[in-house]
Design a protein around this motif. Structure first.
Motif, PDB file in Angstrom:
ATOM      1  N   LYS A   1       1.083  75.840  64.898  1.00 32.29           N
ATOM      2  CA  LYS A   1       1.234  73.925  64.599  1.00 32.29           C
ATOM      3  C   LYS A   1       2.582  73.793  64.871  1.00 32.29           C
ATOM      4  O   LYS A   1       2.624  72.728  65.407  1.00 32.29           O
TER       5      LYS A   1
ATOM      6  N   PHE B   1      -4.799  74.500  62.665  1.00 30.42           N
ATOM      7  CA  PHE B   1      -5.676  74.035  61.548  1.00 30.42           C
ATOM      8  C   PHE B   1      -6.869  74.911  61.340  1.00 30.42           C
ATOM      9  O   PHE B   1      -7.368  74.962  60.527  1.00 30.42           O
ATOM     10  N   LEU B   2      -7.232  75.340  62.563  1.00 27.74           N
ATOM     11  CA  LEU B   2      -8.498  76.108  62.615  1.00 27.74           C
ATOM     12  C   LEU B   2      -8.349  77.682  62.228  1.00 27.74           C
ATOM     13  O   LEU B   2      -9.261  78.623  62.163  1.00 27.74           O
TER      14      LEU B   2
ATOM     15  N   ALA C   1      -4.717  72.110  67.047  1.00 27.22           N
ATOM     16  CA  ALA C   1      -6.134  72.329  66.640  1.00 27.22           C
ATOM     17  C   ALA C   1      -6.335  73.684  66.290  1.00 27.22           C
ATOM     18  O   ALA C   1      -6.875  74.037  65.111  1.00 27.22           O
TER      19      ALA C   1
ATOM     20  N   LEU D   1      -1.736  69.633  71.750  1.00 32.64           N
ATOM     21  CA  LEU D   1      -2.682  69.089  70.677  1.00 32.64           C
ATOM     22  C   LEU D   1      -3.707  70.334  70.336  1.00 32.64           C
ATOM     23  O   LEU D   1      -4.050  70.306  69.283  1.00 32.64           O
ATOM     24  N   MET D   2      -3.896  70.955  71.513  1.00 41.58           N
ATOM     25  CA  MET D   2      -4.932  72.208  71.540  1.00 41.58           C
ATOM     26  C   MET D   2      -4.230  73.459  70.520  1.00 41.58           C
ATOM     27  O   MET D   2      -5.055  73.752  69.412  1.00 41.58           O
TER      28      MET D   2
END
Length: 542
Positions: free
Chosen positions: A301, A106-107, A103, A99-100
């Motif tokens: 991702k 997406f960042l 993130a 999950l990190m």
């Protein structure tokens, strides 16, 4: 668009299918060996390889990168399982790490790898190689009992590592020692020009030949004192079909979802796996004969999705791996299909051929990992870093020692701190330079001159002798800090006592004092006084 992509992949099938078979043959022993080195169930390594081939290959933007369990994470996995008290709890950390990574993608953190000095990265790889060697030597000589039990070789620190290693040397099994020694010799021979000059042999992976040797030796030694004991063999469950495989999977325990230890471990996995992935991706792009460039954010991702699934299905953490990716390129792979074929073959083999893997001695897997460790920590790399000077060698050596003395994350942090010191030190000297010709001096300010350069500036100004002439040139400086200007101003005021004539060129004064006295601070100086409170500008003509 779909037809276009389908046609593209179909056009390269004649390259991708053979390449996928080669990658599978390389990946299978590595998946098992990395699981062994990690102290995890052997099936978890194969599960990670399957996810890397069937899922990550299609979600990634890279055509040639292969993902799966990585040797670089073995220490983190081993220590994580031990700290959390079980593989089920560790899987929760893998899910959170996935999950990190999602993130991070997406960042747009795909440039993360560019911020780590190459000396620290090489130090990390060398330390991992040394740890692999010290951890696998006991298995290579047949030391220990059940690989998943309390006798598993899991050193807590450097002292424990070598004491356990010495203990292992006193409990040598002759059969395991012969298997590992000959296996290493085979893999070294397979990388020589003799084998590479024979096209047919060059296509067969050295690790596969080593495994064939180990199985043949142990079968031929059945019933003798040289036979390797059952506890020193691969111990996969006897899986018979896909449904049986699904029933053998280990699933995560969510009871410790709020445990800070789990979150810390997840963060460690996410950061290290992301860095290793980005570095591998960069290497693959350089090796790609078609010179394609993979999108880094999409790769993060894809790895996040892969690790999320790995945690849910009982697999080891996943990264892009350079060894299998290189094998893919060398075997002629052109598209993602090659990686997919390797994942499909892993799935079929573990579902229907698992019982045959139990004839493989752990000693040969240890030999494969010993070779991997040697390649990561080659003496030639140490010599190369030494030749590059202290600015490269010291952060490299500090990273190696810090990882061996602490753990991977702390060691990398210490190495980065050391590397940054040398970067800052280099920038200090690059920002200010002093040149002398007789009693004439030229002080140049370059790039950004911040307050951190104040000590260096004072050191340079102290070298200017009395009865001399000094030009301070700021033409090449994009930014000069207020503290630097104030230091120059103070020097100009004091220069009169030493009969030093100072000329300022393209430099703003701090408080309008520099160059006020034409005799002591430069007869050619001109001042442009603005409104009250405005900082004046002093220049020298020409």
């Amino acid at each position: 668009m779909v037809r276009k992509h389908l046609a593209y992949y179909l056009a390269h099938l004649r390259y991708d299918i053979p390449a996928g078979i080669v990658v599978f043959l390389v990946a299978l022993p590595l998946c098992l060996g990395i699981a062994l080195a990690s102290g995890a169930p052997l099936l978890s390594g194969v599960v990670a390889g399957i996810i890397g081939g069937l899922v990550v290959a299609w979600t990634s933007g890279s055509q040639l990168s292969v993902s799966g369990p990585a040797a670089g994470l073995t220490v983190i996995v081993m220590q994580g399982i031990e700290k959390l008290g079980g593989f089920e709890h560790f899987l929760l950390a893998v899910i959170l790490a996935g999950l990190m990574q999602l993130a991070l993608g997406f960042l747009k953190a795909g440039t993360l790898g560019a911020y780590f000095p190459s000396s620290v990265i090489k130090g990390m790889l060398s330390a991992i190689g040394l740890i692999l060697i010290t951890k696998q030597l006991p298995h290579a000589v047949g030391y220990g009992h059940d690989i998943m039990g309390e006798e598993t070789y899991l050193p807590q620190d450097v002292q424990g590592t070598f004491s356990e290693l010495l203990h292992a040397m006193g409990s040598i099994s002759p059969g395991a020692t012969v298997v590992s020694a000959v296996a290493i010799a085979i893999m070294v021979l397979w990388e020589s020009r003799i084998i590479r000059s024979v096209p047919l042999l060059a296509q067969i992976p050295g690790p596969l030949v080593a495994i064939a040797w180990a199985v043949a030796f142990n079968v031929s030694m059945a019933g003798s004192s040289w036979e390797i004991a059952p506890e020193h063999m691969v111990q996969l469950p006897d899986i018979r079909g896909f449904e049986d495989l699904a029933g053998r999977l280990v699933f995560p325990d969510f009871s410790r979802i709020m445990d800070p230890t789990v979150h810390t471990l997840a963060f460690t996995i996410a950061v290290v796996a992301s860095i290793e992935t980005l570095l591998s991706l960069e290497a693959v792009d350089k090796l790609d004969p078609l010179k394609r460039v993979a999108p880094t954010n999409r790769e993060l991702k894809a790895q996040g999705i892969g690790n999320l699934l790995a945690g849910l299905l009982g697999g080891l953490p996943i990264t892009a791996v350079i060894v299998r990716s290189s094998a893919n390129i060398n075997a002629g792979g052109r598209t993602k299909v090659a990686c997919f074929v390797h994942g499909l073959l892993l799935l079929v083999s573990v579902s229907f051929l698992a019982r045959y893997f139990n004839h493989v001695p752990l000693a040969v897997l240890a030999a494969i990992l010993l070779m991997t460790g040697y390649k990561l920590a080659k003496p030639a790399m140490v010599a190369e870093m030494y030749r590059k000077g202290g600015g490269q060698f010291i952060p490299f050596a500090v990273t190696v020692m810090a990882i061996l003395a602490t753990d991977l994350l702390k060691g990398i942090a210490i190495g980065v701190a050391c590397g940054l010191y040398y970067v800052i030190r280099t920038n200090f000297h690059a920002a200010i330079s002093l040149t002398r010709h007789g009693n004439h001096y030229l002080l140049r300010l370059r790039k950004d001159v911040s307050f951190l350069n104040k000590a260096l500036l004072r050191e340079q100004l102290d070298q200017v002798e009395p009865d001399s002439e000094l030009i301070i040139d700021g033409a090449y400086a994009e930014f000069v800090d207020h503290d630097i200007l104030e230091t120059i101003e103070n020097f100009v005021e004091a220069a009169r006592d030493d009969r030093i004539v100072v000329h300022l060129k393209n430099l703003k004064a701090a408080h309008g004092q520099v160059g006020r006295d034409s005799k002591s601070s430069g007869a050619d100086s001109k001042s442009r006084q603005g409104d009250a409170g405005q900082v004046p500008l002093y220049k020298i003509s020409g």
